[in-house]
Design an enzyme around this catalytic site. Structure first.
Site, PDB file in Angstrom:
ATOM      1  N   CYS A 168     -34.465   9.521 -12.244  1.00  0.00           N
ATOM      2  CA  CYS A 168     -33.171   8.859 -12.411  1.00  0.00           C
ATOM      3  C   CYS A 168     -32.160   9.776 -13.077  1.00  0.00           C
ATOM      4  O   CYS A 168     -30.956   9.628 -12.874  1.00  0.00           O
ATOM      5  CB  CYS A 168     -33.336   7.563 -13.198  1.00  0.00           C
ATOM      6  SG  CYS A 168     -34.255   7.742 -14.743  1.00  0.00           S
TER       7      CYS A 168
ATOM      8  N   HIS B  89     -34.668   5.471 -19.016  1.00  0.00           N
ATOM      9  CA  HIS B  89     -34.007   5.318 -17.716  1.00  0.00           C
ATOM     10  C   HIS B  89     -32.537   5.692 -17.828  1.00  0.00           C
ATOM     11  O   HIS B  89     -31.889   5.429 -18.836  1.00  0.00           O
ATOM     12  CB  HIS B  89     -34.147   3.871 -17.237  1.00  0.00           C
ATOM     13  CG  HIS B  89     -33.673   3.646 -15.834  1.00  0.00           C
ATOM     14  ND1 HIS B  89     -34.095   4.412 -14.774  1.00  0.00           N
ATOM     15  CD2 HIS B  89     -32.810   2.740 -15.316  1.00  0.00           C
ATOM     16  CE1 HIS B  89     -33.522   3.980 -13.658  1.00  0.00           C
ATOM     17  NE2 HIS B  89     -32.731   2.971 -13.970  1.00  0.00           N
TER      18      HIS B  89
END
Length: 757
Positions: A368, A717
């Protein structure tokens, strides 16, 4: 395909599927037309068919020039000589450039997996959570693969697109059949190039067998450890407990960034004793347990764990899980912190966006950080012009192996993101409907080749571990620099000069230096927080909760103004052991970045807010303060020339430079003259001509930011928000939606764009 004899047979040209593609490319041959394929024709291409060996890269999952895959409408063509894969749009390009005629065509059709009704009733047990689940779309849902694939395999011979189905190979002459069959089977069974870079579960990837596992020293006559009811021997904590496998001490674990966890007694015990291995109590099951090596500073595997535990009277086969594993704790922490929902905007329904510029990127396993950075870069016109607008030229000049060419893979990535070809809703389920969580998700693109190439040879980016988005941004910028030395360089939009003034405290003489940079790394001054009373109240509540063994209160973050971060960036910094040319000895100096940024400012300015788990930073428009100098100056001509030289011959910026340095120029000139150099030589050396930078007005507006959630920048994330067509858009891997409440105060990297005066 049905063969009429061993010496003479036909292959279908046209007739739907692959044949339709071939007929269209070759001039519109009618469906069902049969083209004769003689034994001589097959024998002529037989020497070009190779059987892949162990060292060969087989690209059977992704086109070298596009993101077409075997699941795409036209399937994928794999050259049976070079093992490069091509979508239907690019296979003829490879044929025309190399003369390779024989390709293995793979076409997979996805269908819902049939439910297994032979097993017992009830819900199946959930899979063990993994840290990889933090980055997957849909939060922490670890649902199994819901689809199966029907695979169609053919051999295709260009330029006439003659097809030979896999099940028709048995009818070929012996001399042809053996060679072709072995090549086809080897291609299908070989690990693809992307598979070798494929995602591994985060747990299995990180944990290696400890070097202490086979020779661990355990003290004689240890205490017997009961199967439950443990507590820390120093603070009476009853959770997050670790059993030292050398002496049997039971102590609490580390304190987490938000104050939860333990009191660091286990790690302090290691520092006192050097006993390296500890197992987390409550995670011991017949399948294993969480084992940590303080010496190796990592979670590890202990093949002799059962033996080591039996030393303390613990039978692994009788133990049950009563506490969360380390991976579960990390997931739980991210779920517990309220900003997780704010960053992903998962608490409100979002409108999915599709089309050019709204393409999602699949998470390839902790990727990510990469997804967020490239989404921002390709929203900048300079990168679009460099790679997307010149796509055809870049592809024409690509080397024999385009998978290893930087410009080709970056152009391919940019086209994939901006063309809209891959920005489509996820496929429907078998009943023709989409489940709610799929409506916001698109197939997107999977940049496996780009990730493998950009990380090649790098100790961190070549792995599947999570990385720091800022470090990857700088790594990618460096790669662009290396590949644009003699051509248009889009990095110029970020490049700027930072000027530093160093003042010797002993002589009060000054020296100016300049350096090129691409990103401003801003510290977060916690003493500038606007909610100090609220922070003190939170600390008191947390202290009471810890003493009374109660749940910790909701986390309160310091609210720090963005302007305070900028001021801290330019704050004076003491330099010890500074070599003073005036003293010809070491001294103490102060380094200062002038409050007025007199050096050239870029068109796009990235700011990295120093990672702090306890602060939020406000972000908006940025306008540096104006500088005002004295009305008159008696500076010589050499000063004007030097300032013009440093400001790319911009008269306005040169005047600003002179005014901002008026108090120091005479002192610097005097110091240099005393050393036997002319003032003109000194100033020319202090402001060298550096890389090309773009200059302009100093007013900026926020146009993108990357947010992060996790215990550090190396895990958790990343998502990004970009302002497009007057609205904010959230890019969360494959999920691209119109943003309702962009969390501007929770960013990690902010990107500003110059606003025309």
């Amino acid at each position: 395909m049905h063969l009429t004899s061993r010496a003479h047979w036909t292959a279908r040209l046209g007739g739907g599927g692959l044949g339709t593609v071939g007929a269209a490319v070759c001039g519109g041959a009618a469906a069902g037309v049969m083209a004769e394929l003689s034994e001589e024709a097959l024998l002529s291409v037989l020497p070009t068919i190779r059987v892949p060996k162990a060292g060969d890269r087989v690209h059977k999952d992704e086109c070298a020039f596009s993101f077409d895959t075997p699941e795409s409408e036209g399937g994928l063509y794999i050259c049976m000589n070079t093992f490069l894969g091509f979508g239907k749009q690019y296979v003829e390009r490879h044929f025309n450039k190399t003369g390779q005629r024989v390709y293995l065509h793979l076409r997979r059709t996805r269908r819902p997996k049939e439910e297994d009704t032979t097993t017992g009733t009830g819900d199946p047990p959930r899979k063990k959570p993994t840290r990889l689940a933090i980055g997957v779309e849909g939060g922490f849902d670890l649902s199994e693969e819901k689809y199966e694939y029907d695979e169609d395999v053919k051999i295709v011979i260009l330029p006439d697109y003659l097809e030979i189905a896999r099940d028709g190979l048995g009818g070929l002459p012996d001399i042809v059949r053996d060679r072709v069959t072995s090549a086809v089977e080897a291609l299908l069974s070989a690990d693809s190039a992307s598979r070798k870079q494929e995602v591994q579960a985060w747990d299995g990837e990180v944990r290696q067998v400890s070097k202490h596992a086979f020779n661990l020293k355990q003290l004689d006559n240890p205490a017997r450890i009961p199967p439950c009811g443990w507590k820390c021997s120093k603070c009476d904590m009853r959770e997050n407990l670790w059993l030292n496998l050398t002496d049997g001490s039971i102590l609490c674990g580390r304190r987490y960034f938000d104050g939860s966890g333990g009191n660091n007694h286990a790690v302090e015990h290691y520092r006192e004793t050097n006993y390296p291995l500890a197992v987390k109590l409550g995670t011991i099951t017949p399948d294993g347990a969480d084992v940590y090596s303080y010496d190796e500073d990592d979670m590890v595997l202990d093949p002799n764990l059962a033996e080591h535990l039996s030393h303390f009277g613990i039978d692994m086969l009788k133990m049950q899980k009563t506490d969360k594993t380390m991976t579960e704790l990390e997931i739980d922490m991210n779920q517990r912190i309220g900003e997780w929902e704010l960053i992903q905007e998962s608490s409100v329904p979002l409108k999915p966006l599709f089309g050019p510029g709204y393409t999602g990127i699949r998470n390839l396993g902790n990727s990510c950080y990469l997804n967020s950075v490239v989404q921002v870069l390709f929203s900048i016109p300079d990168f679009q012009r460099k790679y997307v607008d010149k796509l055809e030229k870049i592809f024409q000049n690509a080397p024999t192996d385009p998978t290893q060419d930087f410009s080709t893979q970056v152009a391919k990535l940019g086209h994939g993101l901006l063309s809209g070809e891959y920005s489509k809703p996820a496929p429907e389920s078998g009943d023709g409907e989409q489940v709610p969580e799929q409506k916001e998700v698109q197939d997107g693109i999977a940049p496996r080749m780009f990730k493998a190439l950009i990380g090649k040879g790098h100790p961190e980016f070549s792995t599947n571990r999570q990385q720091d988005a800022q470090e990857f941004f700088l790594h990618l910028i460096n790669m662009v620099e290396r590949n644009c030395r003699s051509s248009e360089n889009p990095n110029e939009v970020f490049r700027f000069l930072v000027e530093e003034k160093i003042k010797c405290l002993a002589t009060e003489k000054v020296k100016y230096t300049q350096r090129v940079d691409y990103i401003m790394q801003l510290p977060v001054p916690m003493d500038a927080a606007l909610n100090k009373e609220e922070l003190l109240e939170y600390e008191e509540k947390k202290r009471q909760a810890e003493e009374e063994k109660l749940p910790l209160p909701e986390l309160v973050r310091a609210q720090v103004p963005f302007s305070s971060c900028l001021e801290a960036y330019g704050a004076p910094e003491q330099v010890d052991d500074f070599w003073s040319t005036a003293l010809q000895a070491k001294s103490v100096a102060v380094k200062v970045i002038p409050k007025t940024l007199s050096a050239s400012l870029p068109s796009f300015c990235p700011f990295v807010v120093g990672f702090s788990g306890l602060a939020t930073v406000g972000a908006g428009n940025l306008a540096p303060r104006e500088s005002r100098g004295p009305g008159r100056s008696r500076l010589g001509r050499w000063t004007s020339n030097a300032s013009l030289l440093s400001k790319n011959n911009s008269l306005e910026r040169a005047v600003d430079w002179i005014f901002s340095h008026i108090d120091d120029l005479d002192a610097e000139a005097a110091m240099d003259i005393s050393e036997g150099r002319s003032a003109a030589d000194s100033i020319s050396e202090s402001v060298p001509v550096g890389p090309k930078v773009r200059d302009g007005p100093g007013k900026y507006q926020l146009f993108a930011f990357i947010s992060h959630m996790g215990t550090s920048t190396m895990c958790g994330h990343y998502v990004c928000h970009i302002k497009k067509e007057g609205r904010w858009v959230i890019y969360n891997d494959q999920k691209v939606c119109a943003s309702e409440k962009p969390p501007k105060d929770l960013g990690y990297i902010y990107f500003y764009q110059r606003v025309a005066s």
